[in-house]
Motif scaffolding. Sequence first.
Motif, PDB file in Angstrom:
ATOM      1  N   GLN A   1       0.976  -1.537   0.028  1.00 30.01           N
ATOM      2  CA  GLN A   1       0.039   0.069  -0.090  1.00 30.01           C
ATOM      3  C   GLN A   1       1.095   0.852   0.404  1.00 30.01           C
ATOM      4  O   GLN A   1       0.735   2.280   0.431  1.00 30.01           O
ATOM      5  CB  GLN A   1      -1.168   0.090   1.179  1.00 30.01           C
ATOM      6  CG  GLN A   1      -2.117  -0.969   1.090  1.00 30.01           C
ATOM      7  CD  GLN A   1      -2.868  -1.363   2.591  1.00 30.01           C
ATOM      8  OE1 GLN A   1      -3.080  -0.242   3.089  1.00 30.01           O
ATOM      9  NE2 GLN A   1      -3.316  -2.519   2.179  1.00 30.01           N
TER      10      GLN A   1
ATOM     11  N   ARG B   1       1.949   1.988   4.773  1.00 31.72           N
ATOM     12  CA  ARG B   1       0.459   1.331   5.282  1.00 31.72           C
ATOM     13  C   ARG B   1       0.993   1.793   7.142  1.00 31.72           C
ATOM     14  O   ARG B   1       0.750   2.725   7.795  1.00 31.72           O
ATOM     15  CB  ARG B   1       0.060   0.761   5.775  1.00 31.72           C
ATOM     16  CG  ARG B   1      -0.924   0.586   6.548  1.00 31.72           C
ATOM     17  CD  ARG B   1      -1.759  -1.057   6.384  1.00 31.72           C
ATOM     18  NE  ARG B   1      -0.726  -2.093   6.271  1.00 31.72           N
ATOM     19  CZ  ARG B   1      -0.858  -2.924   6.000  1.00 31.72           C
ATOM     20  NH1 ARG B   1      -1.858  -3.576   4.962  1.00 31.72           N
ATOM     21  NH2 ARG B   1      -0.253  -4.211   5.656  1.00 31.72           N
ATOM     22  N   ASP B   2       2.024   1.732   7.204  1.00 31.62           N
ATOM     23  CA  ASP B   2       3.070   1.061   8.421  1.00 31.62           C
ATOM     24  C   ASP B   2       4.343   0.949   8.499  1.00 31.62           C
ATOM     25  O   ASP B   2       4.855  -0.017   7.151  1.00 31.62           O
ATOM     26  CB  ASP B   2       2.688   0.404   9.833  1.00 31.62           C
ATOM     27  CG  ASP B   2       1.435  -1.122   8.707  1.00 31.62           C
ATOM     28  OD1 ASP B   2       3.119  -1.789   8.376  1.00 31.62           O
ATOM     29  OD2 ASP B   2       1.109  -2.237   9.236  1.00 31.62           O
TER      30      ASP B   2
END
Length: 180
Positions: free
Chosen positions: A138, A152-153
């Motif tokens: 992502q 995303r993280d």
Amino acid sequence: MASVAVLTVTACGSEPEPPATGPEVATLQSAPVGSPASAASAATGDGAVIRPDASSAEIQDLERAYFRCLRDNGAPSSKDGVTEPGRPSPAPETVRAAEAACADKQPVSWFDVERRTNPEFPDLLRTAAECLKKKGFQARVVETPQWRLAYRDSGEFMRAGDTETQCIDEAFAARIKTYR
């Protein structure tokens, strides 16, 4: 090569002014084979550009040359392996002067040169993000504080490692050739 023509208009009875000299035009020049400098560093005035294909040993050599230069100009660092424990830090003005004297030796990544100098950088970065998305990440492009890929993280960022490198290499393939 482009040239600039200067037209001087004079009023009746006045002496013509000498033509103005325009800004110098930067040209790409090839560095000697095996040289850590690249054509991009010659054109942008950056320090020692770390090529995309540089080995760890080549990067360490660039770093050693930079830290040796700092030391030789009065600003020793623990990174050069020469600073004695307990030795007082040099004065800030000494450090600034040493950094200025060694700016042409400071290692800088080809990617950072592209980020600062290539107007197509955001679009090429978007192409890399699309590549990453196709591979299940992502990824997105963010502009602040500087153009970069974001995930995303932190876990996804860590997993992206080699895949990110491959996608950047594909997106920037034509530009990477200029650094080899």
